[in-house]
Design a protein around this motif. Structure first.
Motif, PDB file in Angstrom:
ATOM      1  N   ASN A   1       0.813  -1.204   0.000  1.00  0.00           N
ATOM      2  CA  ASN A   1       0.000   0.000   0.000  1.00  0.00           C
ATOM      3  C   ASN A   1       0.847   1.255   0.000  1.00  0.00           C
ATOM      4  OD1 ASN A   1       0.017   1.053   3.016  1.00  0.00           O
ATOM      5  ND2 ASN A   1      -0.295  -1.152   3.136  1.00  0.00           N
ATOM      6  N   LEU A   2       0.197   2.339  -0.358  1.00  0.00           N
ATOM      7  CA  LEU A   2       0.843   3.649  -0.431  1.00  0.00           C
ATOM      8  C   LEU A   2       0.038   4.611   0.418  1.00  0.00           C
ATOM      9  CD1 LEU A   2       2.284   5.422  -3.535  1.00  0.00           C
ATOM     10  CD2 LEU A   2       0.677   6.634  -2.076  1.00  0.00           C
ATOM     11  N   ARG A   3       0.757   5.420   1.171  1.00  0.00           N
ATOM     12  CA  ARG A   3       0.094   6.321   2.121  1.00  0.00           C
ATOM     13  C   ARG A   3       0.569   7.757   1.922  1.00  0.00           C
ATOM     14  NH1 ARG A   3       0.594   2.679   7.646  1.00  0.00           N
ATOM     15  NH2 ARG A   3       0.035   0.715   6.666  1.00  0.00           N
ATOM     16  N   TRP A   4      -0.306   8.657   2.277  1.00  0.00           N
ATOM     17  CA  TRP A   4       0.041  10.076   2.368  1.00  0.00           C
ATOM     18  C   TRP A   4      -0.145  10.510   3.812  1.00  0.00           C
ATOM     19  CZ3 TRP A   4       2.145  13.371  -1.202  1.00  0.00           C
ATOM     20  CH2 TRP A   4       2.162  12.941  -2.535  1.00  0.00           C
ATOM     21  N   TYR A   5       0.872  11.220   4.308  1.00  0.00           N
ATOM     22  CA  TYR A   5       0.839  11.762   5.660  1.00  0.00           C
ATOM     23  C   TYR A   5       0.965  13.281   5.598  1.00  0.00           C
ATOM     24  CZ  TYR A   5       1.693   7.213   7.957  1.00  0.00           C
ATOM     25  OH  TYR A   5       1.595   5.930   8.423  1.00  0.00           O
ATOM     26  N   LYS A   6       0.395  13.943   6.603  1.00  0.00           N
ATOM     27  CA  LYS A   6       0.567  15.375   6.796  1.00  0.00           C
ATOM     28  C   LYS A   6       1.367  15.569   8.073  1.00  0.00           C
ATOM     29  CE  LYS A   6      -1.980  19.635   7.790  1.00  0.00           C
ATOM     30  NZ  LYS A   6      -3.263  20.197   8.264  1.00  0.00           N
ATOM     31  N   GLN A   7       2.433  16.367   7.979  1.00  0.00           N
ATOM     32  CA  GLN A   7       3.246  16.637   9.157  1.00  0.00           C
ATOM     33  C   GLN A   7       3.319  18.132   9.405  1.00  0.00           C
ATOM     34  OE1 GLN A   7       7.346  15.260   9.087  1.00  0.00           O
ATOM     35  NE2 GLN A   7       7.441  15.213  11.326  1.00  0.00           N
ATOM     36  N   ASP A   8       2.647  18.575  10.455  1.00  0.00           N
ATOM     37  CA  ASP A   8       2.742  19.970  10.869  1.00  0.00           C
ATOM     38  C   ASP A   8       4.104  20.196  11.510  1.00  0.00           C
ATOM     39  OD1 ASP A   8      -0.650  19.672  11.765  1.00  0.00           O
ATOM     40  OD2 ASP A   8       0.103  20.912  10.139  1.00  0.00           O
ATOM     41  N   THR A   9       4.570  21.434  11.453  1.00  0.00           N
ATOM     42  CA  THR A   9       5.872  21.774  12.032  1.00  0.00           C
ATOM     43  C   THR A   9       5.902  21.403  13.513  1.00  0.00           C
ATOM     44  OG1 THR A   9       6.133  23.592  10.457  1.00  0.00           O
ATOM     45  CG2 THR A   9       7.508  23.633  12.430  1.00  0.00           C
ATOM     46  N   GLY A  10       6.927  20.666  13.895  1.00  0.00           N
ATOM     47  CA  GLY A  10       7.088  20.296  15.295  1.00  0.00           C
ATOM     48  C   GLY A  10       6.173  19.187  15.769  1.00  0.00           C
ATOM     49  N   ARG A  11       5.505  18.536  14.825  1.00  0.00           N
ATOM     50  CA  ARG A  11       4.599  17.449  15.202  1.00  0.00           C
ATOM     51  C   ARG A  11       4.970  16.185  14.442  1.00  0.00           C
ATOM     52  NH1 ARG A  11      -0.079  19.898  17.278  1.00  0.00           N
ATOM     53  NH2 ARG A  11      -0.605  17.821  18.029  1.00  0.00           N
ATOM     54  N   GLY A  12       4.402  15.070  14.874  1.00  0.00           N
ATOM     55  CA  GLY A  12       4.593  13.827  14.139  1.00  0.00           C
ATOM     56  C   GLY A  12       3.648  13.751  12.956  1.00  0.00           C
ATOM     57  N   PRO A  13       3.970  12.920  11.960  1.00  0.00           N
ATOM     58  CA  PRO A  13       3.089  12.767  10.795  1.00  0.00           C
ATOM     59  C   PRO A  13       1.738  12.189  11.191  1.00  0.00           C
ATOM     60  CG  PRO A  13       5.269  11.848  10.366  1.00  0.00           C
ATOM     61  CD  PRO A  13       5.190  12.114  11.840  1.00  0.00           C
ATOM     62  N   VAL A  14       0.708  12.611  10.463  1.00  0.00           N
ATOM     63  CA  VAL A  14      -0.649  12.111  10.670  1.00  0.00           C
ATOM     64  C   VAL A  14      -1.141  11.526   9.356  1.00  0.00           C
ATOM     65  CG1 VAL A  14      -3.035  12.733  11.208  1.00  0.00           C
ATOM     66  CG2 VAL A  14      -1.155  13.778  12.484  1.00  0.00           C
ATOM     67  N   SER A  15      -1.703  10.333   9.422  1.00  0.00           N
ATOM     68  CA  SER A  15      -2.143   9.650   8.214  1.00  0.00           C
ATOM     69  C   SER A  15      -3.336  10.361   7.574  1.00  0.00           C
ATOM     70  CB  SER A  15      -2.533   8.206   8.557  1.00  0.00           C
ATOM     71  OG  SER A  15      -2.991   7.524   7.418  1.00  0.00           O
ATOM     72  N   LEU A  16      -3.252  10.567   6.252  1.00  0.00           N
ATOM     73  CA  LEU A  16      -4.358  11.161   5.501  1.00  0.00           C
ATOM     74  C   LEU A  16      -5.112  10.085   4.715  1.00  0.00           C
ATOM     75  CD1 LEU A  16      -2.693  14.372   4.010  1.00  0.00           C
ATOM     76  CD2 LEU A  16      -4.285  14.238   5.942  1.00  0.00           C
ATOM     77  N   THR A  17      -4.360   9.310   3.929  1.00  0.00           N
ATOM     78  CA  THR A  17      -4.980   8.276   3.100  1.00  0.00           C
ATOM     79  C   THR A  17      -4.099   7.034   3.070  1.00  0.00           C
ATOM     80  OG1 THR A  17      -3.920   9.043   1.064  1.00  0.00           O
ATOM     81  CG2 THR A  17      -6.088   9.975   1.568  1.00  0.00           C
ATOM     82  N   ILE A  18      -4.740   5.899   2.911  1.00  0.00           N
ATOM     83  CA  ILE A  18      -4.040   4.628   2.697  1.00  0.00           C
ATOM     84  C   ILE A  18      -4.687   3.961   1.491  1.00  0.00           C
ATOM     85  CG2 ILE A  18      -3.457   2.361   3.614  1.00  0.00           C
ATOM     86  CD1 ILE A  18      -3.718   3.477   6.419  1.00  0.00           C
ATOM     87  N   MET A  19      -3.892   3.635   0.484  1.00  0.00           N
ATOM     88  CA  MET A  19      -4.407   2.962  -0.705  1.00  0.00           C
ATOM     89  C   MET A  19      -3.651   1.662  -0.924  1.00  0.00           C
ATOM     90  SD  MET A  19      -4.954   5.945  -3.556  1.00  0.00           S
ATOM     91  CE  MET A  19      -3.282   6.565  -3.366  1.00  0.00           C
ATOM     92  N   THR A  20      -4.380   0.592  -1.183  1.00  0.00           N
ATOM     93  CA  THR A  20      -3.727  -0.642  -1.582  1.00  0.00           C
ATOM     94  C   THR A  20      -3.302  -0.513  -3.041  1.00  0.00           C
ATOM     95  OG1 THR A  20      -5.722  -1.729  -2.351  1.00  0.00           O
ATOM     96  CG2 THR A  20      -5.210  -1.910   0.001  1.00  0.00           C
ATOM     97  N   PHE A  21      -2.492  -1.457  -3.491  1.00  0.00           N
ATOM     98  CA  PHE A  21      -1.954  -1.386  -4.850  1.00  0.00           C
ATOM     99  C   PHE A  21      -3.063  -1.483  -5.893  1.00  0.00           C
ATOM    100  CE2 PHE A  21      -2.511  -5.798  -6.047  1.00  0.00           C
ATOM    101  CZ  PHE A  21      -2.557  -6.448  -4.821  1.00  0.00           C
ATOM    102  N   SER A  22      -4.223  -2.002  -5.498  1.00  0.00           N
ATOM    103  CA  SER A  22      -5.313  -2.185  -6.460  1.00  0.00           C
ATOM    104  C   SER A  22      -6.286  -1.017  -6.492  1.00  0.00           C
ATOM    105  CB  SER A  22      -6.080  -3.471  -6.139  1.00  0.00           C
ATOM    106  OG  SER A  22      -6.636  -3.386  -4.850  1.00  0.00           O
ATOM    107  N   GLU A  23      -6.107  -0.049  -5.614  1.00  0.00           N
ATOM    108  CA  GLU A  23      -7.009   1.093  -5.583  1.00  0.00           C
ATOM    109  C   GLU A  23      -6.469   2.217  -6.445  1.00  0.00           C
ATOM    110  OE1 GLU A  23      -7.126   1.251  -1.141  1.00  0.00           O
ATOM    111  OE2 GLU A  23      -9.289   1.368  -1.479  1.00  0.00           O
ATOM    112  N   ASN A  24      -7.377   3.015  -7.014  1.00  0.00           N
ATOM    113  CA  ASN A  24      -6.982   4.127  -7.872  1.00  0.00           C
ATOM    114  C   ASN A  24      -7.116   5.473  -7.177  1.00  0.00           C
ATOM    115  OD1 ASN A  24      -8.606   2.172 -10.216  1.00  0.00           O
ATOM    116  ND2 ASN A  24      -6.422   2.623 -10.356  1.00  0.00           N
ATOM    117  N   THR A  25      -8.045   5.549  -6.244  1.00  0.00           N
ATOM    118  CA  THR A  25      -8.287   6.830  -5.599  1.00  0.00           C
ATOM    119  C   THR A  25      -8.835   6.626  -4.195  1.00  0.00           C
ATOM    120  OG1 THR A  25      -9.368   8.992  -5.858  1.00  0.00           O
ATOM    121  CG2 THR A  25     -10.629   7.050  -6.503  1.00  0.00           C
ATOM    122  N   LYS A  26      -8.534   7.586  -3.339  1.00  0.00           N
ATOM    123  CA  LYS A  26      -9.036   7.544  -1.965  1.00  0.00           C
ATOM    124  C   LYS A  26      -9.175   8.980  -1.492  1.00  0.00           C
ATOM    125  CE  LYS A  26      -9.387   4.234   0.192  1.00  0.00           C
ATOM    126  NZ  LYS A  26      -8.657   3.542   1.276  1.00  0.00           N
TER     127      LYS A  26
END
Lengths: 116, 113
Positions: free
Chosen positions: B32-57
């Motif tokens: 799977n492929l993920r996108w995270y958002k990381q605010d300054t001075g903070r840890g990353p937060v998960s935005l989306t998780i897509m498996t290899f078979s998904e096209n959009t999330k």
């Protein structure tokens, strides 16, 4: 608290000193990860704990780095004889089941380590 | 060479505008492929998780797409807000890669008035 906490938030040390960084994962989470984030670099995997299994230490950059997780909860990352290249933000994350392929990782705020 | 490369390195947009961030990866196969958002001075937060078979999330104003043929993913942010200012990190989880997630270096987004 509901999230992953880390302490200290900032640590300044002199070259050659030892440092300990602490991570409190989300209660009940079985898996815990340590990462290092250097300026301008992506997160670098360091070590992974899952329940009572032997930790995956394959990401530790040298034998100066070690980590332990006591009682399946709190974890401590120790860096001995710190070097200037150890300066980075050290992030801890936990997941509920330890299935890295599907679980969402919850990150702590990190510890910013500066080695003078 | 990093197996996950992101572009642009940084981006400045006006509040209310849309933007698209790119992620090119060579990690294969992956689970799977993920996108995270990381605010300054903070840890990353998960935005989306897509498996290899998904096209959009989608997750609110965030929409991630995945093209496994070209090994590209994008994160589209609609109607940007000041609070969207952060680093956006693309992460690829290799199949059978154990616990080693492969992180991109991120795109630094700044939303201005």
């Amino acid at each position: 608290g509901a999230g992953v906490s880390q302490s200290p938030s900032n640590k300044v040390t002199e070259k050659g000193k030892d440092v300990e960084l602490r991570c409190d994962p989300i209660s009940g989470h079985t898996a815990l990860y340590w990462y290092r984030q250097s300026l301008g670099q992506g997160l670098e995997f360091l070590i992974y704990f899952q329940g009572n299994s032997a930790p995956d230490k394959s990401g530790l950059p040298s034998d100066r780095f070690s980590a332990e997780r006591t009682g399946g909860s709190v974890s401590t990352l120790t860096i001995q004889r710190t070097q200037q290249e150890d300066s980075a933000v050290y992030l801890c994350a936990s997941t509920g089941q330890g299935r890295v392929s599907t679980d969402t990782q919850y990150f702590g705020p990190g510890t910013r380590l500066t080695v003078l | 060479k990093n197996q996950v490369e992101q572009s642009p390195q940084s981006l400045i947009i006006l509040e209310g505008k849309n933007c698209t961030l790119q992620c090119n990866y060579t990690v294969s196969p992956f689970s799977n492929l993920r996108w995270y958002k990381q605010d300054t001075g903070r840890g990353p937060v998960s935005l989306t998780i897509m498996t290899f078979s998904e096209n959009t999330k989608s997750n609110g104003r965030y929409t991630a797409t995945l093209d496994a043929d070209t090994k590209q993913s994008s994160l589209h942010i609609t109607a940007s807000q000041l609070s969207d200012s952060a680093s956006y990190i693309c992460v690829v989880i290799p199949t059978g890669g154990g616990n080693k997630l492969t992180f991109g270096t991120g795109t630094q987004l700044k939303v201005e008035l």
